[in-house]
Design a protein around this motif. Structure first.
Motif, short mmCIF file in Angstrom:
data_model
loop_
_atom_site.label_atom_id
_atom_site.label_comp_id
_atom_site.label_asym_id
_atom_site.label_seq_id
_atom_site.Cartn_x
_atom_site.Cartn_y
_atom_site.Cartn_z
N ASN A 107 11.74 1.66 5.94
CA ASN A 107 12.00 2.23 7.27
C ASN A 107 11.19 3.49 7.55
OD1 ASN A 107 13.82 0.23 8.08
ND2 ASN A 107 15.48 1.23 6.97
N MET A 108 10.54 4.06 6.53
CA MET A 108 9.69 5.24 6.69
C MET A 108 8.24 4.85 6.95
SD MET A 108 10.91 7.37 3.40
CE MET A 108 12.61 7.69 3.02
N ALA A 109 7.88 3.63 6.59
CA ALA A 109 6.48 3.21 6.61
C ALA A 109 5.99 2.92 8.03
CB ALA A 109 6.30 1.98 5.73
N ASP A 110 4.67 3.02 8.18
CA ASP A 110 4.00 2.70 9.45
C ASP A 110 3.30 1.34 9.39
OD1 ASP A 110 4.30 5.47 10.61
OD2 ASP A 110 3.13 5.92 8.81
N CYS A 111 2.97 0.91 8.17
CA CYS A 111 2.16 -0.30 7.98
C CYS A 111 2.60 -0.98 6.68
CB CYS A 111 0.69 0.11 7.90
SG CYS A 111 -0.48 -1.23 7.61
N ILE A 112 2.51 -2.30 6.67
CA ILE A 112 2.72 -3.07 5.44
C ILE A 112 1.48 -3.94 5.22
CG2 ILE A 112 4.09 -4.84 4.25
CD1 ILE A 112 6.48 -4.01 6.05
N GLU A 113 0.88 -3.78 4.05
CA GLU A 113 -0.23 -4.65 3.63
C GLU A 113 0.37 -5.58 2.57
OE1 GLU A 113 -3.10 -4.95 4.93
OE2 GLU A 113 -3.45 -3.06 5.97
N LEU A 114 0.63 -6.82 2.95
CA LEU A 114 1.32 -7.76 2.08
C LEU A 114 0.42 -8.93 1.74
CD1 LEU A 114 4.11 -8.49 0.78
CD2 LEU A 114 4.49 -9.91 2.80
#
Length: 162
Positions: A107-114
């Motif tokens: 919930n703190m992140a701006d981006c997810i690289e998955l």
């Protein structure tokens, strides 16, 4: 910017017994390219899964063990908030695992690289479910299995919906 970077199976599997459960050289190359030169935040078990600190990155290890010792150039904190606070402002920082750290930081992140690994696996660590009301898939690049990769996979980038 806070970016979560992970590889997970179809059922959000991350690993078992503190080990990655697949071998995807192109995923390792992408991880290195994206995280080199940056601060990387991880839990103690993730840190201990490396033979030594990863080159050209500043490691921040989260643990409740107040006497935990790390090599020079690495930092120890006791919360995700403290880990983020000691990182440079206006730079991308990467959350690299494991499952509990991902859960605390999503919930703190701006981006997810998955890296989505197209198979199911026996695992004991899992990535949190990506809520499509909070995250938008902005790119996906598919890679079929080949002589170096036992599983097909896709590099997926998610941006937080504001």
């Amino acid at each position: 910017m806070i970016t979560i970077i992970a590889a997970a199976g179809e059922n959000n599997e991350l690993g078992k017994d503190n080990q990655i459960i697949w071998h995807l050289p192109d995923d390792f190359k992408r991880f290195k390219a994206l995280t080199s030169g940056h601060y990387i935040i991880m839990g103690r078990k993730t840190f201990e899964s490396f033979p030594k600190p990863l080159p050209n990155r500043t490691h921040i290890v989260i643990t409740r063990n107040k006497n935990y010792s790390v090599p020079d150039g690495c930092f120890v904190v006791d919360s995700i908030e403290k880990a983020i606070a000691i990182c440079p402002k206006n730079e991308t920082i990467f959350i690299i695992g494991g499952g509990e750290i991902y859960k605390q930081s999503i919930n703190m992140a701006d981006c997810i690289e998955l890296t989505r690994v197209h198979n199911t696996f026996d695992a004991d660590a899992f990535f949190p479910t990506i809520d499509s009301t909070k995250w938008e898939l902005v790119s996906s690049q598919f890679h079929d299995k080949d002589e170096k990769h036992d599983h097909s996979f896709a590099f997926e980038t998610y941006k937080k919906i504001i």
